[in-house]
Design a protein around this motif. Structure first.
Motif, mmCIF file in Angstrom:
data_model
loop_
_atom_site.group_PDB
_atom_site.id
_atom_site.type_symbol
_atom_site.label_atom_id
_atom_site.label_comp_id
_atom_site.label_asym_id
_atom_site.label_seq_id
_atom_site.Cartn_x
_atom_site.Cartn_y
_atom_site.Cartn_z
ATOM 1 N N LYS A 73 0.854 -1.188 0.000
ATOM 2 C CA LYS A 73 0.000 0.000 0.000
ATOM 3 C C LYS A 73 0.888 1.236 0.000
ATOM 4 O O LYS A 73 1.640 1.477 0.932
ATOM 5 N N LEU A 74 0.804 2.017 -1.091
ATOM 6 C CA LEU A 74 1.622 3.218 -1.224
ATOM 7 C C LEU A 74 0.959 4.430 -0.590
ATOM 8 O O LEU A 74 1.627 5.291 -0.039
ATOM 9 N N SER A 75 -0.347 4.518 -0.719
ATOM 10 C CA SER A 75 -1.127 5.589 -0.108
ATOM 11 C C SER A 75 -2.546 5.058 0.070
ATOM 12 O O SER A 75 -2.809 3.883 -0.187
ATOM 13 N N GLU A 76 -3.445 5.915 0.481
ATOM 14 C CA GLU A 76 -4.820 5.477 0.737
ATOM 15 C C GLU A 76 -5.475 4.855 -0.495
ATOM 16 O O GLU A 76 -6.216 3.896 -0.386
ATOM 17 N N ASP A 77 -5.178 5.389 -1.675
ATOM 18 C CA ASP A 77 -5.827 4.889 -2.884
ATOM 19 C C ASP A 77 -4.854 4.303 -3.911
ATOM 20 O O ASP A 77 -5.237 4.004 -5.029
ATOM 21 N N ARG A 78 -3.598 4.112 -3.561
ATOM 22 C CA ARG A 78 -2.606 3.546 -4.480
ATOM 23 C C ARG A 78 -1.960 2.301 -3.879
ATOM 24 O O ARG A 78 -1.500 2.317 -2.741
ATOM 25 N N HIS A 79 -1.951 1.252 -4.683
ATOM 26 C CA HIS A 79 -1.324 -0.002 -4.296
ATOM 27 C C HIS A 79 -0.372 -0.436 -5.401
ATOM 28 O O HIS A 79 -0.539 -0.063 -6.555
ATOM 29 N N GLN A 80 0.607 -1.243 -5.037
ATOM 30 C CA GLN A 80 1.565 -1.740 -6.011
ATOM 31 C C GLN A 80 1.763 -3.233 -5.774
ATOM 32 O O GLN A 80 2.025 -3.663 -4.649
ATOM 33 N N THR A 81 1.604 -4.011 -6.834
ATOM 34 C CA THR A 81 1.829 -5.444 -6.739
ATOM 35 C C THR A 81 3.281 -5.736 -7.058
ATOM 36 O O THR A 81 3.849 -5.173 -7.984
ATOM 37 N N ARG A 82 3.864 -6.613 -6.279
ATOM 38 C CA ARG A 82 5.257 -7.011 -6.486
ATOM 39 C C ARG A 82 5.317 -8.516 -6.675
ATOM 40 O O ARG A 82 4.535 -9.251 -6.092
#
Length: 127
Positions: free
Chosen positions: A92-101
């Motif tokens: 979770k990068l921010s409240e509305d941004r996610h990043q899959t790794r």
């Protein structure tokens, strides 16, 4: 019969021993979407030292950042060089941004120089 049983035990134990000598090296793929472009570049973390001066992107044969059509394209690129998908997770990068790794793994026997192979996979390939 005893000889056959003894031979089976020796073969079985040698197979187990061969599997124990195999070890895995892991690398993390992080997709970086490019602004106003449909392709992605990929950051790779394989345990190398990362600083402002180091470069953690896969490079093409000209030394430029290799572009991929999607992250799956990057995973397939890694599979071409013997890597297997091990795990995925979301950051979770921010409240509305996610990043899959994506965590990739590759098996090496104990006597192989995996650092050289890893670096050659990500630097200046002709694929």
């Amino acid at each position: 019969m005893k000889k056959l049983f003894l031979l089976a035990i020796i073969l079985f134990s040698s197979c187990i021993y061969a599997q124990e000598n195999k070890r895995y090296v892991y690398a993390e793929i992080i997709a970086i979407e490019r602004l106003l472009e449909p392709k992605v570049s990929v950051s790779i973390n394989y345990g190398q030292e990362i600083s402002y001066w180091t470069y953690d992107k896969i490079q093409n044969e000209k030394g430029k950042t290799k572009s991929f059509n999607s992250v799956i394209d990057a995973v397939n690129y890694m599979a071409y060089y013997g890597w297997e998908l091990h795990q995925t997770y979301v950051v979770k990068l921010s409240e509305d941004r996610h990043q899959t790794r994506w965590i990739m793994k590759k098996a090496y026997s104990s006597d192989e120089d995996y650092q050289t192979d890893i670096k050659s996979t990500f630097r200046n390939q002709n694929k």
